[in-house]
Structure formats: C-alpha cells, structure tokens
Write a protein that holds these residues in place. Structure first.
Motif, PDB file in Angstrom:
ATOM      1  N   PRO A   1      78.829 -50.004 -67.014  1.00 54.07           N
ATOM      2  CA  PRO A   1      79.495 -51.300 -67.254  1.00 54.07           C
ATOM      3  C   PRO A   1      80.211 -51.824 -66.015  1.00 54.07           C
ATOM      4  CG  PRO A   1      79.902 -49.800 -69.074  1.00 54.07           C
ATOM      5  CD  PRO A   1      79.266 -48.987 -67.994  1.00 54.07           C
ATOM      6  N   ASP A   2      80.852 -50.930 -65.250  1.00 53.93           N
ATOM      7  CA  ASP A   2      81.528 -51.383 -64.032  1.00 53.93           C
ATOM      8  C   ASP A   2      80.524 -51.901 -63.008  1.00 53.93           C
ATOM      9  OD1 ASP A   2      83.817 -50.566 -65.271  1.00 53.93           O
ATOM     10  OD2 ASP A   2      84.009 -48.700 -64.139  1.00 53.93           O
ATOM     11  N   ALA A   3      79.395 -51.230 -62.899  1.00 58.52           N
ATOM     12  CA  ALA A   3      78.374 -51.670 -61.944  1.00 58.52           C
ATOM     13  C   ALA A   3      77.816 -53.033 -62.324  1.00 58.52           C
ATOM     14  CB  ALA A   3      77.254 -50.624 -61.865  1.00 58.52           C
ATOM     15  N   CYS A   4      77.587 -53.250 -63.621  1.00 62.06           N
ATOM     16  CA  CYS A   4      77.059 -54.552 -64.055  1.00 62.06           C
ATOM     17  C   CYS A   4      78.078 -55.663 -63.820  1.00 62.06           C
ATOM     18  CB  CYS A   4      76.676 -54.489 -65.535  1.00 62.06           C
ATOM     19  SG  CYS A   4      75.262 -53.407 -65.888  1.00 62.06           S
ATOM     20  N   ALA A   5      79.340 -55.369 -64.093  1.00 66.60           N
ATOM     21  CA  ALA A   5      80.365 -56.389 -63.879  1.00 66.60           C
ATOM     22  C   ALA A   5      80.507 -56.729 -62.399  1.00 66.60           C
ATOM     23  CB  ALA A   5      81.697 -55.913 -64.451  1.00 66.60           C
ATOM     24  N   LEU A   6      80.440 -55.711 -61.549  1.00 65.38           N
ATOM     25  CA  LEU A   6      80.560 -55.958 -60.115  1.00 65.38           C
ATOM     26  C   LEU A   6      79.327 -56.667 -59.578  1.00 65.38           C
ATOM     27  CD1 LEU A   6      82.270 -55.534 -57.584  1.00 65.38           C
ATOM     28  CD2 LEU A   6      81.166 -53.312 -57.284  1.00 65.38           C
ATOM     29  N   GLY A   7      78.146 -56.299 -60.056  1.00 66.67           N
ATOM     30  CA  GLY A   7      76.934 -56.966 -59.616  1.00 66.67           C
ATOM     31  C   GLY A   7      76.891 -58.422 -60.028  1.00 66.67           C
ATOM     32  N   ALA A   8      77.410 -58.726 -61.207  1.00 68.82           N
ATOM     33  CA  ALA A   8      77.445 -60.119 -61.642  1.00 68.82           C
ATOM     34  C   ALA A   8      78.474 -60.922 -60.851  1.00 68.82           C
ATOM     35  CB  ALA A   8      77.752 -60.177 -63.138  1.00 68.82           C
ATOM     36  N   ARG A   9      79.571 -60.282 -60.445  1.00 72.22           N
ATOM     37  CA  ARG A   9      80.594 -60.996 -59.691  1.00 72.22           C
ATOM     38  C   ARG A   9      80.173 -61.254 -58.251  1.00 72.22           C
ATOM     39  NH1 ARG A   9      84.577 -57.678 -60.360  1.00 72.22           N
ATOM     40  NH2 ARG A   9      85.071 -56.978 -58.262  1.00 72.22           N
ATOM     41  N   HIS A  10      79.379 -60.330 -57.676  1.00 70.19           N
ATOM     42  CA  HIS A  10      78.910 -60.473 -56.292  1.00 70.19           C
ATOM     43  C   HIS A  10      77.385 -60.321 -56.277  1.00 70.19           C
ATOM     44  CE1 HIS A  10      82.948 -60.420 -54.591  1.00 70.19           C
ATOM     45  NE2 HIS A  10      83.230 -59.385 -55.358  1.00 70.19           N
ATOM     46  N   PRO A  11      76.641 -61.378 -56.480  1.00 67.31           N
ATOM     47  CA  PRO A  11      75.170 -61.260 -56.518  1.00 67.31           C
ATOM     48  C   PRO A  11      74.573 -60.780 -55.202  1.00 67.31           C
ATOM     49  CG  PRO A  11      75.911 -63.352 -57.454  1.00 67.31           C
ATOM     50  CD  PRO A  11      77.088 -62.737 -56.787  1.00 67.31           C
ATOM     51  N   GLU A  12      75.261 -61.026 -54.083  1.00 66.81           N
ATOM     52  CA  GLU A  12      74.729 -60.603 -52.793  1.00 66.81           C
ATOM     53  C   GLU A  12      75.004 -59.135 -52.498  1.00 66.81           C
ATOM     54  OE1 GLU A  12      79.016 -61.564 -52.102  1.00 66.81           O
ATOM     55  OE2 GLU A  12      77.363 -62.315 -53.333  1.00 66.81           O
ATOM     56  N   LEU A  13      75.741 -58.441 -53.353  1.00 67.64           N
ATOM     57  CA  LEU A  13      76.135 -57.051 -53.131  1.00 67.64           C
ATOM     58  C   LEU A  13      75.103 -56.114 -53.740  1.00 67.64           C
ATOM     59  CD1 LEU A  13      78.455 -55.174 -52.109  1.00 67.64           C
ATOM     60  CD2 LEU A  13      79.386 -55.293 -54.421  1.00 67.64           C
ATOM     61  N   GLU A  14      74.766 -55.060 -53.017  1.00 66.97           N
ATOM     62  CA  GLU A  14      73.853 -54.038 -53.531  1.00 66.97           C
ATOM     63  C   GLU A  14      74.683 -52.972 -54.244  1.00 66.97           C
ATOM     64  OE1 GLU A  14      69.988 -51.464 -51.962  1.00 66.97           O
ATOM     65  OE2 GLU A  14      71.506 -52.183 -50.538  1.00 66.97           O
ATOM     66  N   VAL A  15      74.403 -52.771 -55.527  1.00 66.91           N
ATOM     67  CA  VAL A  15      75.197 -51.871 -56.360  1.00 66.91           C
ATOM     68  C   VAL A  15      74.323 -50.730 -56.827  1.00 66.91           C
ATOM     69  CG1 VAL A  15      76.653 -51.669 -58.405  1.00 66.91           C
ATOM     70  CG2 VAL A  15      76.629 -53.813 -57.110  1.00 66.91           C
ATOM     71  N   PHE A  16      74.746 -49.495 -56.515  1.00 63.50           N
ATOM     72  CA  PHE A  16      74.057 -48.285 -56.973  1.00 63.50           C
ATOM     73  C   PHE A  16      74.890 -47.673 -58.091  1.00 63.50           C
ATOM     74  CE2 PHE A  16      73.198 -48.545 -52.352  1.00 63.50           C
ATOM     75  CZ  PHE A  16      71.858 -48.874 -52.426  1.00 63.50           C
ATOM     76  N   CYS A  17      74.237 -47.252 -59.146  1.00 63.69           N
ATOM     77  CA  CYS A  17      74.920 -46.666 -60.297  1.00 63.69           C
ATOM     78  C   CYS A  17      74.377 -45.265 -60.525  1.00 63.69           C
ATOM     79  CB  CYS A  17      74.707 -47.523 -61.549  1.00 63.69           C
ATOM     80  SG  CYS A  17      75.574 -46.921 -63.013  1.00 63.69           S
ATOM     81  N   GLY A  18      75.261 -44.262 -60.381  1.00 68.20           N
ATOM     82  CA  GLY A  18      74.846 -42.878 -60.569  1.00 68.20           C
ATOM     83  C   GLY A  18      75.771 -41.921 -59.832  1.00 68.20           C
ATOM     84  N   ARG A  19      75.298 -40.691 -59.666  1.00 69.95           N
ATOM     85  CA  ARG A  19      76.095 -39.656 -59.002  1.00 69.95           C
ATOM     86  C   ARG A  19      75.920 -39.731 -57.489  1.00 69.95           C
ATOM     87  NH1 ARG A  19      74.754 -34.581 -59.640  1.00 69.95           N
ATOM     88  NH2 ARG A  19      72.634 -34.935 -60.399  1.00 69.95           N
ATOM     89  N   LEU A  20      76.937 -39.265 -56.788  1.00 68.99           N
ATOM     90  CA  LEU A  20      76.901 -39.292 -55.329  1.00 68.99           C
ATOM     91  C   LEU A  20      75.812 -38.379 -54.786  1.00 68.99           C
ATOM     92  CD1 LEU A  20      78.101 -39.917 -52.507  1.00 68.99           C
ATOM     93  CD2 LEU A  20      79.742 -38.074 -52.912  1.00 68.99           C
ATOM     94  N   GLU A  21      75.622 -37.217 -55.412  1.00 70.79           N
ATOM     95  CA  GLU A  21      74.701 -36.236 -54.866  1.00 70.79           C
ATOM     96  C   GLU A  21      73.248 -36.704 -54.873  1.00 70.79           C
ATOM     97  OE1 GLU A  21      76.998 -35.655 -57.033  1.00 70.79           O
ATOM     98  OE2 GLU A  21      78.406 -34.303 -56.023  1.00 70.79           O
ATOM     99  N   VAL A  22      72.897 -37.646 -55.758  1.00 68.04           N
ATOM    100  CA  VAL A  22      71.505 -38.091 -55.852  1.00 68.04           C
ATOM    101  C   VAL A  22      71.257 -39.383 -55.085  1.00 68.04           C
ATOM    102  CG1 VAL A  22      71.203 -36.956 -58.080  1.00 68.04           C
ATOM    103  CG2 VAL A  22      71.959 -39.332 -58.003  1.00 68.04           C
ATOM    104  N   LEU A  23      72.266 -39.907 -54.410  1.00 68.34           N
ATOM    105  CA  LEU A  23      72.073 -41.134 -53.638  1.00 68.34           C
ATOM    106  C   LEU A  23      71.292 -40.817 -52.368  1.00 68.34           C
ATOM    107  CD1 LEU A  23      72.617 -44.130 -53.116  1.00 68.34           C
ATOM    108  CD2 LEU A  23      74.802 -43.473 -52.073  1.00 68.34           C
ATOM    109  N   ASP A  24      70.153 -41.441 -52.223  1.00 65.38           N
ATOM    110  CA  ASP A  24      69.270 -41.244 -51.066  1.00 65.38           C
ATOM    111  C   ASP A  24      69.141 -42.578 -50.346  1.00 65.38           C
ATOM    112  OD1 ASP A  24      67.534 -40.274 -49.201  1.00 65.38           O
ATOM    113  OD2 ASP A  24      65.792 -40.229 -50.548  1.00 65.38           O
ATOM    114  N   ALA A  25      69.998 -42.794 -49.373  1.00 61.26           N
ATOM    115  CA  ALA A  25      70.025 -44.075 -48.665  1.00 61.26           C
ATOM    116  C   ALA A  25      68.890 -44.140 -47.651  1.00 61.26           C
ATOM    117  CB  ALA A  25      71.371 -44.253 -47.963  1.00 61.26           C
ATOM    118  N   ASP A  26      68.315 -45.333 -47.529  1.00 61.62           N
ATOM    119  CA  ASP A  26      67.280 -45.533 -46.525  1.00 61.62           C
ATOM    120  C   ASP A  26      67.852 -45.425 -45.115  1.00 61.62           C
ATOM    121  OD1 ASP A  26      65.502 -45.947 -48.582  1.00 61.62           O
ATOM    122  OD2 ASP A  26      65.804 -48.126 -48.597  1.00 61.62           O
TER     123      ASP A  26
END
Length: 541
Positions: A82-107
C-alpha cells in the motif's frame, strides 16, 4: 530489473518478491523517524548533480518529496505494497520497488543511497530476517564506486532508552513480530558501526549523533564536534519533554550529564553515518561538504562551525556565548535551598533587563559567566517594547512553570501554583510585581510564540519516587513527634490527676479542721482583737 506487476498498482511500481500486500509501515503505532530540517539540509548537500538516488525503507513524506524534486533520477524501495502504491501515485516519475532488500537486483548501482530509517524495516514477514551485517552488505552493494551511503542506526543504549518508561523492545507496534536485541552483528556502539561499514567495503566520511530522541531528531552533531567540551548554550536545548511519553527521569538532567561526561556519541538516541564506496584506482570520490553539526531552534536552522554558529541560509558566523545556563544555576540553587544565590542572581538579572537586555530572553536561553548575561538566540523584534518589570515577570513565570512541571525541589513550599511562585521570585529580585503585571507577562510570552511547558505535565517517575520518599520521611518525623507529644501529654495527665486528688484530700482536711471546736473558738476570740486593732488605727491615723 524486471518483476511481476499488479493490475491495481501504478505503472511505476514493481514487485520484486517478499512484498507485504496488506501491510503499511506508515500507519503503525511505532511510526517512522520524523527527520526534519537538519536532516533535510544534510541530504541536500549529498544529492549529486548528476547521478541516481535510491531511498531504502520508509521515510517522511517531506523528505521523499524534497529528494524527488532535487535528484536527477530517484528510486524507492519499500516492503509495503500500500505504501508503494501511494508513493507511486504521488510521484509518477519515481521508480518504486516493492519487496525485500536482499532480493533487489539493480541494473546499475546508485550514486546516493539513503537508508535513514535503518535496516529493520527492509525485511519481510514472508521470510526470516537477515542479520544486520548481511543487510548492510546487500545495501552497500547498491552503492556505486565513489557513491555515498547515508545510514541511520538506532542506539539500543541511547539516553532516550533510560528516560522512557515503556519497554524499548516492545513499543506496541505490529511490525515487531521478531524480537530485537538478539542479533550479535547489530552495532553496539560507534566503534562497532565503523567496523561494520568497513567490512561492507565502505569508508566512513562522518558520523552524526542525533538528538534529542529517535522519533523526531532536530540536531545532528558530528564526532569531531562531540570530541570537544561543547558549551552549555549549545547542549542545553538538546533535550525536550514530549507530552505523550511516559518518562522515568527528567530528560534534561540526564542529557546534561551525557554531554558533561562527553558521552554524546556513545549514548546518542541514534547515529547517522555518511560513508562512501572507494572509487576505482586513480578516481577521486565526489566532493561533499559535510557540516560539523546542524541544530534546529524552532523554525530556524543553524550550522555548527569551528568558530561558532551561523544561521542558514546565508547567516553570518557568530561565537557561541560561554557560561552556564541561568535555569540550571537556579535549579541547582533551589535544590540546595540556597536562597541567597537565587536572590543575588535574580537581582543581577533584573539590572541586566533594565539596562537594555533582550526582552525575548528566558532562563533556558540565557547564559551567565559570573559577570554578564548573554542570550543564546538572536533577539526577537517587537513593535511595542514592554516595561522591564513585565519582561522580568515573564522570564520568572516561564522559570516557575518549567520548575514545577519538571517536579524539581525548591525552598518555597507554600506557592502551589506558578503564578504564586512567580510573585515570590519577583519579590526576591527586588522588583515586586502585581497580578496585572503577571497577566501582561503571559500575553508577552504568547506574543513571542514561545509558550512555556504546561504545568499539567506530570513529573517523572523518579521525581515522584523522590517526592514520595521525602514525604514519607517528613511523615515519619511527624509521627515520631506526635508519639513524643502523646507520651508527654499522658505523663502530664497523670500528674494532673494526682494533683487533683491531693487537692481534694487537702480540701477535705481543711473542711474537717474548720469544723473542730478549737478552730471555731480561735476565730471568735480573734474577732475582738481585730476590731480593736482597726479602731486604734483609725484613732492614730
């Protein structure tokens, strides 16, 4: 990086795994650290002109909005759907990842990574929480060579832990499904934090101690600044009483002891570390001007410099006044019942005001070096200047309110209210005040926008225990005195009974003697002699 997306989520929200679909970090009772102006100023100085910024974990809305507005490219990692959806709707230009830190695989790694809420809210209930050093390693892997990491770490032995009555490990928040304090890799102090950052391949640039508490820090003091003996004018305001907290001890008293013993970093409520990843050989890290310290005073923000302080933005540097805070001198004198010191200090304060002293000053914002007074904050301009008596009455009224609110001892037990104590203090200063002056003093305090603490604030548990023990001692002494008086009264009553019995016996003997024949004859024979004596006196007179 790619991941499945939900049909209801905005297009800029990506689910990476471990997301919590029915959970919100921003609605829990524990809440997120409310970083204010000092932290915003520090972040503004670290945001790169060119590069990518990543915010890890929940942050205050004002901070996120400021970073998104200033950063060339920004992204956010949250575990709450829910926090990710609210933040994504407030800032459409922002890239929002939702999940655990350990599984984040940044390009690509990021030039600035902000994790000011720490690493505890980067885990998910869907999997066992990783150790702190493992989470730090995963976070450090997201920092580009030469990039910067700003990491917040809460201190398990901070001074605020000794002040609050509620258990620190169970703050009634739903996100505490895993007990805290059993992770051996969690930093136990500044040195352990330095070693953890070094083992993660990061170099510490500067570590700040945040005060006055971990919920709403308003001051950041670097390790270099805490190494010196900071003046009381700087450290005295770094503790404030919060109305919704259950306090065990006076926060001002404990915080003053922390700085006096130079334990400001070891016992800070939380640390804010600024570290960089070593760039490749031959490259230099991006130059970032980090301040020695940042301190908020109401709406004003000050930067600590080697020579003093300067107001931001664009203020001139001015030295920090030396001396002891007037309120601390008065509280200490009241605790010793040193009425003479209180009278002399208040008389000098009244003379300073009459000589043109700052009308907006107060005992908690004035320092005294034994010869002169100095205001900690710049004076506030007023359209109509009040009289010296009203200014003095306001200063002493604020002191009386704070003295009674904190539950401190004072040598005037009869004033039960701040107004009565204020009139007593004005009289001791040699400037008696009337109730009308007190009313004008309260209006002046409201006009200055610096309301004193309410007397409805209950004293701390330790002050209540001290008051209870003092009253118990007084009651014991009173009961002992009553017992001694009752013993003496019983003895006197027995003596009185014996005296009355002796008097009755004597009266009976006298009555029996008056009834005897000899007594009656002697009375009758003595009567003519008395008459003859009176006649002789009349004739000879």
């Amino acid at each position: 990086m790619k991941g499945p997306t939900s049909d209801e989520a905005p297009g800029n929200v990506r689910l990476i795994g471990g997301e919590m679909l029915l959970w919100s970090d921003l609605s829990t009772i524990g809440g997120v650290t409310e970083w204010r102006g000092a932290a915003l100023e520090l972040i503004r100085r670290t945001i790169p002109g060119r590069g990518r910024v990543l915010l890890v974990g929940p942050h205050p809305r004002a901070l996120v909005d400021d970073v998104v507005a200033r950063a060339p490219s920004a992204a956010v990692l949250l575990r709450s759907y829910p926090d990710a959806c609210a933040l994504g709707a407030r800032h459409p230009e922002l890239e929002v990842f939702c999940g655990r830190l350990e599984v984040l695989d940044a390009d690509e790694p990021y030039d600035l990574v902000l994790a000011m809420d720490g690493l505890l809210r980067t885990h998910s209930a869907e999997a066992p929480a990783a150790a702190w050093n493992e989470s730090l390693g995963a976070l450090a892997a997201l920092v580009a060579p030469g990039g910067t990491l700003v990491l917040g770490v809460r201190n398990d032995l901070g001074v605020d832990r000794f002040i609050e009555a509620r258990p620190a490990d169970r703050e009634c928040a739903d996100d505490q499904w895993a007990p805290h304090g059993f992770d051996p890799s969690y930093p136990s102090g500044p040195e352990a934090l330095d070693l953890g950052l070094e083992s993660a391949g990061l170099s510490l640039r500067r570590c700040y101690a945040a005060y006055p508490d971990r919920r709403a820090p308003r001051s950041l003091l670097s390790r270099e600044a805490l190494a010196f003996d900071l003046p009381e004018a700087l450290t005295f305001p770094l503790s404030a009483r919060d109305g919704d907290r259950m306090l065990v001890a006076d926060p001002l008293r404990l915080t003053r002891l922390v700085f006096r013993h130079r334990l400001g970093e070891e016992l800070a409520p939380l640390w804010l570390a600024v570290a960089t990843r070593t760039p490749p050989t031959g490259d230099r890290p991006r130059a970032v001007e980090l301040p020695l310290g940042l301190i908020e005073e109401g709406p004003a923000l000050y930067e600590l410099t080697p020579g003093g302080m300067r107001r931001l933005p664009g203020g001139e540097e001015r030295p920090i006044p030396a001396g002891r805070v007037v309120e601390e001198i008065l509280v200490e004198a009241c605790a010793r019942e040193d009425v003479r010191t209180v009278r002399e200090l208040l008389a000098e304060l009244a003379e300073w005001i009459e000589a043109g002293g700052d009308v907006s000053a107060a005992t908690d914002s004035l320092v005294y070096d034994g010869e002169r007074f100095a205001a900690v904050n710049p004076p506030v301009g007023l359209a109509v200047l009040p009289g010296p008596k009203v200014v003095l009455c306001r200063i002493l009224w604020r002191f009386a309110v704070r003295l009674l609110a904190a539950g401190h001892h004072h040598p005037w037990p009869w004033p039960l209210e701040a107004d009565q104590l204020t009139l007593t203090l004005c009289g001791m200063a040699g400037r008696p005040c009337e109730p009308g002056d007190l009313d004008r003093a309260r209006k002046l305090d409201a006009e200055l926008g610096q309301p004193a603490e309410l007397t409805e604030h209950a004293p701390t548990y330790r002050d209540l225990l001290a008051a209870r023990d003092r009253l118990a001692d007084q009651l014991t002494a009173a009961l002992a005195r009553i017992s001694r008086l009752e013993t003496k009264l019983s003895y006197r009553e027995r003596e009185l009974v014996r005296a009355k019995a002796k008097l009755r016996r004597t009266q009976r003997k006298a009555t029996a003697y008056r009834r005897t024949l000899g007594y009656r004859l002697s009375r009758r024979l003595a009567r003519p002699r008395k008459v003859a004596r009176r006649v002789f006196r009349m004739l000879s007179g």
